[in-house]
Design a protein around this motif. Structure first.
Motif, PDB file in Angstrom:
ATOM      1  N   THR A  36      17.287  44.681  39.756  1.00 32.36           N
ATOM      2  CA  THR A  36      17.975  45.075  40.984  1.00 32.36           C
ATOM      3  C   THR A  36      19.023  46.130  40.651  1.00 32.36           C
ATOM      4  O   THR A  36      19.287  46.409  39.485  1.00 32.36           O
ATOM      5  CB  THR A  36      18.699  43.881  41.643  1.00 32.36           C
ATOM      6  N   ASN A  37      19.624  46.661  41.682  1.00 32.53           N
ATOM      7  CA  ASN A  37      20.759  47.566  41.491  1.00 32.53           C
ATOM      8  C   ASN A  37      22.083  46.842  41.732  1.00 32.53           C
ATOM      9  O   ASN A  37      23.134  47.477  41.762  1.00 32.53           O
ATOM     10  CB  ASN A  37      20.657  48.769  42.440  1.00 32.53           C
ATOM     11  N   PHE A  38      22.023  45.529  41.960  1.00 29.94           N
ATOM     12  CA  PHE A  38      23.234  44.763  42.262  1.00 29.94           C
ATOM     13  C   PHE A  38      24.070  44.585  41.000  1.00 29.94           C
ATOM     14  O   PHE A  38      23.590  44.108  39.979  1.00 29.94           O
ATOM     15  CB  PHE A  38      22.876  43.390  42.842  1.00 29.94           C
ATOM     16  N   ARG A  39      25.327  44.995  41.101  1.00 28.94           N
ATOM     17  CA  ARG A  39      26.249  44.917  39.968  1.00 28.94           C
ATOM     18  C   ARG A  39      27.404  43.995  40.319  1.00 28.94           C
ATOM     19  O   ARG A  39      27.796  43.879  41.474  1.00 28.94           O
ATOM     20  CB  ARG A  39      26.764  46.302  39.617  1.00 28.94           C
ATOM     21  N   PHE A  40      27.950  43.357  39.299  1.00 30.62           N
ATOM     22  CA  PHE A  40      29.126  42.506  39.456  1.00 30.62           C
ATOM     23  C   PHE A  40      29.898  42.533  38.151  1.00 30.62           C
ATOM     24  O   PHE A  40      29.395  42.996  37.129  1.00 30.62           O
ATOM     25  CB  PHE A  40      28.730  41.071  39.853  1.00 30.62           C
ATOM     26  N   GLY A  41      31.123  42.063  38.198  1.00 28.55           N
ATOM     27  CA  GLY A  41      31.963  42.085  37.008  1.00 28.55           C
ATOM     28  C   GLY A  41      32.571  40.725  36.730  1.00 28.55           C
ATOM     29  O   GLY A  41      32.070  39.688  37.174  1.00 28.55           O
ATOM     30  N   LEU A  42      33.676  40.743  36.001  1.00 30.47           N
ATOM     31  CA  LEU A  42      34.342  39.496  35.633  1.00 30.47           C
ATOM     32  C   LEU A  42      35.036  38.811  36.792  1.00 30.47           C
ATOM     33  O   LEU A  42      35.249  37.603  36.753  1.00 30.47           O
ATOM     34  CB  LEU A  42      35.369  39.759  34.520  1.00 30.47           C
ATOM     35  N   ASP A  43      35.401  39.562  37.826  1.00 29.37           N
ATOM     36  CA  ASP A  43      36.133  38.976  38.949  1.00 29.37           C
ATOM     37  C   ASP A  43      35.411  37.773  39.547  1.00 29.37           C
ATOM     38  O   ASP A  43      35.993  36.691  39.647  1.00 29.37           O
ATOM     39  CB  ASP A  43      36.429  40.044  39.999  1.00 29.37           C
ATOM     40  N   SER A  57      42.421  37.075  37.765  1.00 31.70           N
ATOM     41  CA  SER A  57      41.844  38.180  38.525  1.00 31.70           C
ATOM     42  C   SER A  57      42.917  38.890  39.345  1.00 31.70           C
ATOM     43  O   SER A  57      42.978  40.119  39.385  1.00 31.70           O
ATOM     44  CB  SER A  57      40.740  37.635  39.434  1.00 31.70           C
ATOM     45  N   PHE A  58      43.772  38.103  39.984  1.00 32.50           N
ATOM     46  CA  PHE A  58      44.872  38.672  40.760  1.00 32.50           C
ATOM     47  C   PHE A  58      45.799  39.484  39.854  1.00 32.50           C
ATOM     48  O   PHE A  58      46.212  40.593  40.205  1.00 32.50           O
ATOM     49  CB  PHE A  58      45.665  37.563  41.462  1.00 32.50           C
ATOM     50  N   GLY A  59      46.124  38.943  38.697  1.00 34.71           N
ATOM     51  CA  GLY A  59      47.011  39.636  37.761  1.00 34.71           C
ATOM     52  C   GLY A  59      46.453  40.979  37.333  1.00 34.71           C
ATOM     53  O   GLY A  59      47.181  41.979  37.277  1.00 34.71           O
ATOM     54  N   MET A  60      45.155  41.020  37.035  1.00 39.41           N
ATOM     55  CA  MET A  60      44.537  42.278  36.617  1.00 39.41           C
ATOM     56  C   MET A  60      44.542  43.282  37.766  1.00 39.41           C
ATOM     57  O   MET A  60      44.870  44.449  37.588  1.00 39.41           O
ATOM     58  CB  MET A  60      43.101  42.039  36.134  1.00 39.41           C
ATOM     59  N   SER A  61      44.197  42.825  38.962  1.00 44.14           N
ATOM     60  CA  SER A  61      44.204  43.725  40.127  1.00 44.14           C
ATOM     61  C   SER A  61      45.613  44.251  40.394  1.00 44.14           C
ATOM     62  O   SER A  61      45.796  45.426  40.710  1.00 44.14           O
ATOM     63  CB  SER A  61      43.678  42.995  41.362  1.00 44.14           C
ATOM     64  N   ALA A  62      46.600  43.383  40.260  1.00 42.45           N
ATOM     65  CA  ALA A  62      47.988  43.791  40.482  1.00 42.45           C
ATOM     66  C   ALA A  62      48.415  44.836  39.446  1.00 42.45           C
ATOM     67  O   ALA A  62      49.098  45.811  39.784  1.00 42.45           O
ATOM     68  CB  ALA A  62      48.909  42.576  40.423  1.00 42.45           C
ATOM     69  N   MET A  63      48.002  44.650  38.191  1.00 37.00           N
ATOM     70  CA  MET A  63      48.323  45.642  37.154  1.00 37.00           C
ATOM     71  C   MET A  63      47.695  46.989  37.478  1.00 37.00           C
ATOM     72  O   MET A  63      48.313  48.036  37.280  1.00 37.00           O
ATOM     73  CB  MET A  63      47.838  45.167  35.778  1.00 37.00           C
ATOM     74  N   LEU A  64      46.467  46.979  37.963  1.00 33.23           N
ATOM     75  CA  LEU A  64      45.801  48.230  38.316  1.00 33.23           C
ATOM     76  C   LEU A  64      46.540  48.938  39.447  1.00 33.23           C
ATOM     77  O   LEU A  64      46.751  50.150  39.394  1.00 33.23           O
ATOM     78  CB  LEU A  64      44.347  47.964  38.717  1.00 33.23           C
ATOM     79  N   VAL A  65      46.949  48.185  40.454  1.00 36.70           N
ATOM     80  CA  VAL A  65      47.688  48.778  41.579  1.00 36.70           C
ATOM     81  C   VAL A  65      49.025  49.331  41.089  1.00 36.70           C
ATOM     82  O   VAL A  65      49.427  50.439  41.470  1.00 36.70           O
ATOM     83  CB  VAL A  65      47.884  47.761  42.732  1.00 36.70           C
ATOM     84  N   MET A  66      49.710  48.587  40.239  1.00 36.32           N
ATOM     85  CA  MET A  66      50.994  49.086  39.706  1.00 36.32           C
ATOM     86  C   MET A  66      50.791  50.376  38.926  1.00 36.32           C
ATOM     87  O   MET A  66      51.596  51.304  39.036  1.00 36.32           O
ATOM     88  CB  MET A  66      51.652  48.023  38.825  1.00 36.32           C
ATOM     89  N   THR A  67      49.734  50.447  38.132  1.00 33.16           N
ATOM     90  CA  THR A  67      49.467  51.661  37.360  1.00 33.16           C
ATOM     91  C   THR A  67      49.195  52.838  38.284  1.00 33.16           C
ATOM     92  O   THR A  67      49.724  53.931  38.090  1.00 33.16           O
ATOM     93  CB  THR A  67      48.263  51.438  36.422  1.00 33.16           C
TER      94      THR A  67
END
Length: 165
Positions: A36-43, A57-67
């Protein structure tokens, strides 16, 4: 869908933001279901670990937004990004439904698309240091909301189990 790379143009932050693409791919698109072409990650995978997975998961997303905020995202853009991770975190915390939701709602990828449009439209503003405090407050509030939702859910489950036994 292949992960989208941020096109920053010629900014002094291009090298510093390369890790954002790497982390977004890891969290949202690292793996593909064969045939398939369906992709997913660690989240969504982290979502199977109650509380700890959602917090990671929230912590990583928050770090990305802060960056991204630190490297020129506007206040409006950061607000939209925080709404994406809030939705991902709150709905993703619901057992079963949240796990399914996490496979399809890719908050980090959505945030990268928002940032890409921001750069392509020429709205890049430089540092973004003025909104870092707001982002930190938003992240703390989202974290408190997550803990509250998980607490309420645990109390409800405990009540249901107590009624059965």
């Amino acid at each position: 869908m292949e992960p989208q790379n941020i096109r920053y143009g010629r900014t002094p932050h291009t090298e510093k933001l390369k890790w954002v693409n790497h982390m977004v791919k890891l969290m949202d698109n690292q793996f593909r279901i064969p045939g398939t072409n369906f992709r997913f990650g660690l989240d969504p995978i982290l979502g199977f670990l109650p509380v700890a997975g959602d917090l990671a998961s929230f912590g990583m997303s928050a770090m990305l937004v802060m960056t991204m905020a630190r490297h020129g995202a506007s206040g409006k853009l950061v607000t939209l990004m925080l709404l994406n991770i809030a939705l991902d975190t709150v709905i993703g915390s619901i057992p079963v439904l949240g796990n399914i939701f996490d496979f399809f709602f890719k908050a980090n990828e959505r945030n990268v698309r928002l940032l890409t449009r921001h750069y392509e439209e020429g709205r890049y503003q430089g540092s973004g240091k003025g909104i870092i405090v707001g982002v930190l407050i938003g992240i703390v509030l989202l974290f408190i909301l997550l803990i509250w939702v998980l607490w309420e859910l645990a109390e409800w489950i405990y009540g249901q189990l107590a009624a059965i036994f």
